[in-house]
Design a protein around this motif. Structure first.
Motif, PDB file in Angstrom:
ATOM      1  N   GLU A 140       0.856  -1.183   0.000  1.00 28.63           N
ATOM      2  CA  GLU A 140       0.000   0.000   0.000  1.00 28.63           C
ATOM      3  C   GLU A 140       0.892   1.233   0.000  1.00 28.63           C
ATOM      4  O   GLU A 140       1.793   1.364   0.822  1.00 28.63           O
ATOM      5  CB  GLU A 140      -0.899   0.005   1.233  1.00 28.63           C
TER       6      GLU A 140
ATOM      7  N   THR B   1      -0.362   6.534  -4.995  1.00 30.22           N
ATOM      8  CA  THR B   1      -0.441   6.056  -6.375  1.00 30.22           C
ATOM      9  C   THR B   1       0.088   7.044  -7.406  1.00 30.22           C
ATOM     10  O   THR B   1       0.148   6.714  -8.585  1.00 30.22           O
ATOM     11  CB  THR B   1      -1.896   5.718  -6.727  1.00 30.22           C
TER      12      THR B   1
ATOM     13  N   SER C 181       5.648  -0.226   8.121  1.00 31.92           N
ATOM     14  CA  SER C 181       5.225   1.016   7.478  1.00 31.92           C
ATOM     15  C   SER C 181       6.213   2.142   7.725  1.00 31.92           C
ATOM     16  O   SER C 181       7.021   2.089   8.666  1.00 31.92           O
ATOM     17  CB  SER C 181       3.831   1.436   7.976  1.00 31.92           C
TER      18      SER C 181
END
Length: 320
Positions: free
Chosen positions: A83, A86, A144
């Motif tokens: 993730e 984008t 993350s």
């Protein structure tokens, strides 16, 4: 002071031994020593996955399952989809998990080179290289870190880690992330000199496919040798090498004793390298001076072994 750490070889496919520095006048590595480094080398024992899952490169002399970083799953472990933002200029978070054979997130890892997981991110053309260390949420198994893309393109995200536990394999898994925006690909060109943050780093030596080659990296500043290289991740330097075209990956460090507190080294850093095939290789050398880590990038061509035919493959296709 220079480190007396012994040298070793690590990895399968492209094999690179990253050694400590040996003296102000440079590093002289006898051929007999290079031969000795290959004996008893700690080879990766986890490269037993299906070659069809890893992909291949034309002209490849080593089987795909002997190369690292070409698969999202191996030995029962899987890297989840990544993730991330984008498109370029979009602040956000990059996150992923490592799941075991039962689909359960892994939450315990062994420490290797001072970190539990090393994350390498590079665009398919070899540019935009970054080596970072995300944070693990032990309650969810999610790794993350804050993230923002500066350039569009297809990126390979490599996770290099060892799960906790006896006999756990050392793994390099990867995923591809597509980043929207105007894409201007870079064609890697051979270079043996890099300029970064006022430092000049040069590499002496040549790669030959299927043979152990001697490489020496030298760090200077304003024409003077840099003798204040500081330990970084438990060694005086860190190297990532990728094969252009498919980005087959190898993550290596110096072998032997870790530097003592306060110890420095330089200007030379010795390597022994073995390219699995003829073709182009992308090398990224991390070194630390005055608490700041710098990355010098190089592009080296490995010549065919004596008597071996040139590869007919195009080694510059984007890897996806």
């Amino acid at each position: 002071m220079n480190s007396g750490a012994r040298l070793g070889l690590f990895g399968a496919g492209l094999v690179v031994a990253f050694g400590a520095a040996f003296g102000l006048a440079g590093v002289i590595v006898p051929a007999s020593a290079v031969s000795d480094w290959t004996k008893g080398a700690e080879m990766d024992e986890h490269d037993t996955h299906d070659a069809s899952a890893a992909g291949s490169s034309e002209g490849e002399s080593a089987p795909a399952d002997d190369l690292k970083g070409l698969s999202l799953g191996l030995d029962g472990y899987t890297m989840s989809p990544v993730e991330a933002p984008t498109s370029t200029g979009e602040p956000g978070e990059l996150a992923f998990r490592i799941d075991d054979a039962d689909g359960i997130p892994v939450t315990a890892y062994a420490t290797a080179h001072e970190k539990q997981l090393h994350l390498i991110i590079v665009r398919s053309d070899g540019s935009q290289y970054r080596h970072v260390h995300p944070v693990l949420d032990e309650s969810t198994g999610t790794w993350s870190l804050p993230w923002e893309w500066t350039d569009a393109g297809a990126y390979r995200v490599f996770a290099d880690f060892t799960p906790a536990g006896a006999d756990a394999p050392s793994l390099t898994l990867s995923r591809t992330v597509e980043v929207g925006g105007e894409f201007a690909p870079v064609e890697p060109q051979p270079t043996q000199v890099a300029e970064v943050a006022g430092y000049t780093v040069s590499v002496d030596g040549a790669l030959e496919a299927g043979a152990v080659s001697e490489l020496t990296f030298t760090v200077t500043r304003d024409g003077q040798p840099v003798t204040a290289l500081q330990p970084y991740l438990g060694a005086f330097g860190h190297l990532v090498a990728l094969r252009d075209g498919d980005l087959a990956y190898l993550h290596v460090h110096a072998a032997g004793a870790e530097p003592e507190p306060g110890e420095t080294s330089g200007p030379g850093i010795a390597f022994a390298a073995e390219a699995p095939t003829a073709g182009r290789y992308l090398l990224y050398l991390d070194f630390q001076v005055d608490g700041a880590v710098h990355t010098a990038a190089f592009v080296l061509d490995a010549a065919p072994a004596d008597g071996a035919p040139e590869s007919d493959g195009d080694s510059h296709d984007d890897a996806h």
